[in-house]
Design a protein around this motif. Structure first.
Motif, short mmCIF file in Angstrom:
data_model
loop_
_atom_site.label_atom_id
_atom_site.label_comp_id
_atom_site.label_asym_id
_atom_site.label_seq_id
_atom_site.Cartn_x
_atom_site.Cartn_y
_atom_site.Cartn_z
N ALA A 306 0.83 -1.21 0.00
CA ALA A 306 0.00 0.00 0.00
C ALA A 306 0.86 1.26 0.00
O ALA A 306 0.53 2.26 -0.65
N GLY A 307 1.98 1.20 0.70
CA GLY A 307 2.88 2.34 0.74
C GLY A 307 3.52 2.60 -0.61
O GLY A 307 3.68 3.76 -1.04
N ILE A 308 3.91 1.53 -1.31
CA ILE A 308 4.50 1.68 -2.64
C ILE A 308 3.47 2.21 -3.63
O ILE A 308 3.76 3.10 -4.45
N LEU A 309 2.25 1.68 -3.58
CA LEU A 309 1.19 2.14 -4.47
C LEU A 309 0.87 3.62 -4.25
O LEU A 309 0.71 4.39 -5.21
N SER A 310 0.78 4.02 -2.99
CA SER A 310 0.51 5.43 -2.68
C SER A 310 1.64 6.32 -3.15
O SER A 310 1.42 7.42 -3.68
N ASN A 311 2.87 5.85 -2.97
CA ASN A 311 4.03 6.62 -3.43
C ASN A 311 4.03 6.74 -4.95
O ASN A 311 4.36 7.81 -5.50
N PHE A 312 3.65 5.68 -5.65
CA PHE A 312 3.55 5.70 -7.11
C PHE A 312 2.58 6.79 -7.55
O PHE A 312 2.86 7.59 -8.46
N ALA A 313 1.43 6.85 -6.88
CA ALA A 313 0.44 7.89 -7.19
C ALA A 313 0.99 9.28 -6.89
O ALA A 313 0.81 10.22 -7.69
N ASP A 314 1.67 9.44 -5.76
CA ASP A 314 2.23 10.74 -5.39
C ASP A 314 3.29 11.20 -6.39
O ASP A 314 3.42 12.40 -6.67
N CYS A 315 4.06 10.26 -6.92
CA CYS A 315 5.07 10.60 -7.92
C CYS A 315 4.40 11.18 -9.17
O CYS A 315 4.89 12.14 -9.78
#
Length: 373
Positions: A306-315
């Motif tokens: 979930a942290g990686i997915l959220s970071n992907f979106a933030d990028c």
């Protein structure tokens, strides 16, 4: 753009897990708009989970070119990761690649070159273990100089137990032409990534790899490797699917002490006087530096996928820095390929980066003539 229209390519175990976390509200900035899978049963399961509004495609290429997505996660068999990532990148679609980045370095380098030619596209790896604050703290202790220069690292990671019935389920897993490897390529990519992320890349590797030693499979299920680093530090890596209960112990020795990560805890045994200084000044014969058992605060929450997915979106939405840049997927694979190459060439030292063409030649030999112990 307020949210990223997100496509899931491959609705197997990990693809469906991502979907569950997104619809459960654990991920910010992503809205699932499309799913692709070649298996009609998986598309049916995706539609039942996600509803009629999510578009279904029977090929990754159709999804990528549909205009329904801004970004995708590639969660398909390993050989396909680089080619599908390249297809998406060239089409202006942001890409998150599941581990491993690929099977062999030559294809991953080509993927990275394509990504470099499209700097406006966000390109990330799903190395979710990087969100574990425990390993982040270990990296910080080395980077800050708190441990001094690294002298030795040992990782025993033998708690990847897999029974024969796990492999007997069939499919592409545990085959050379389907998966491209075993415990190194399936279970260990996160560990290999953390190893290089924390300690840096080794300069050379030698190893012994066993194929089908504990299980009736074509690929590796047991191995040990030793490495050397540019500064003269040494390392060892041991992994298998055949041990129970198994061990997960990372031990790093430096000039100023020792770090051990085991059982989800961090121990820092700090030397009051750095070892090189103690050795230089001690004149009383037998003796060693005083050791302090230090309590190191580890703050933060392990957010995993979930942290990686959220970071992907933030990028994509805000220009944030990737936790795991896509180009870094090559690093752990370099180590993995080097381990295989050393063993299949008689256990001699293999330099890192590896000889791309020689490794691919040996991989193709495995595919044509799989041999078990």
């Amino acid at each position: 753009m307020k949210t990223v229209r997100f496509g899931i390519i491959g609705f197997g175990h990990i693809g469906s897990q991502h979907a569950k976390e997104i619809i459960a509200g654990k991920v910010s900035g992503l809205t699932i708009t499309a799913v692709a899978d070649t298996d009609p049963a998986r598309l049916k399961a995706a539609k039942e989970m996600l509803g009629e509004s999510v578009k279904m495609f029977d090929s990754a290429e159709a999804l990528i070119h549909s205009g329904e997505v801004d970004g995708v996660v590639i969660a398909v068999p390993h050989y396909l990761h680089p080619s599908l990532a390249e297809e998406a990148i060239r089409s202006g679609v942001h890409v998150l690649v599941e581990k491993p980045a690929g099977v062999y370095t030559k294809q991953v380098k080509r993927m990275n070159t394509t990504a470099q030619a499209h700097p406006d596209i966000v390109f990330c790896m799903d190395f979710n273990q990087r969100t574990n604050p425990l390993y982040g703290k270990v990296k910080d202790l080395l980077k800050s100089g708190e441990l001094g220069e690294m002298k030795r690292v040992i990782w025993i990671i033998t708690d990847w137990y897999r029974s024969q019935s796990y492999y007997d389920q069939g499919g592409w897993r545990a085959t050379w032409d389907g998966e491209g490897g075993g415990v190194l390529l399936n279970q260990n990519p996160h560990n290999l990534d953390l190893w290089q992320w924390i300690c840096g890349m080794p300069s050379r590797v030698r190893s012994q790899v066993y194929y089908g030693k504990h299980r009736k499979i074509e690929v590796e299920d047991d191995l040990y490797a030793v490495v050397e680093y540019p500064n003269g530090a040494t390392g060892a890596y041991i992994t298998t699917v055949g041990d129970a209960p198994g061990t997960n112990r990372l031990e790093i020795d430096g000039e100023r002490g020792q770090i051990v990560v085991e059982n989800n805890s961090l121990a820092f045994r700090r030397l009051r006087v750095p070892e090189p200084e103690f050795n230089r000044t001690w004149t009383k014969g037998l003796g060693k530096p005083e050791v302090w058992n230090c309590e190191v605060p580890v703050k933060g929450k392990y957010t995993s996928h979930a942290g990686i997915l959220s970071n992907f979106a933030d990028c994509i939405l805000y220009g944030k820095k990737p936790i795991a840049p896509g180009a870094e997927g090559l690093n752990g694979l370099e180590i993995s390929n080097a381990i295989h190459l050393s063993s299949c060439t008689g256990g001699d030292w293999v330099d890192v980066p590896v000889d791309d063409d020689l490794f691919l030649e040996k991989l193709q030999e495995h595919c044509k003539n799989p041999v078990t112990e």
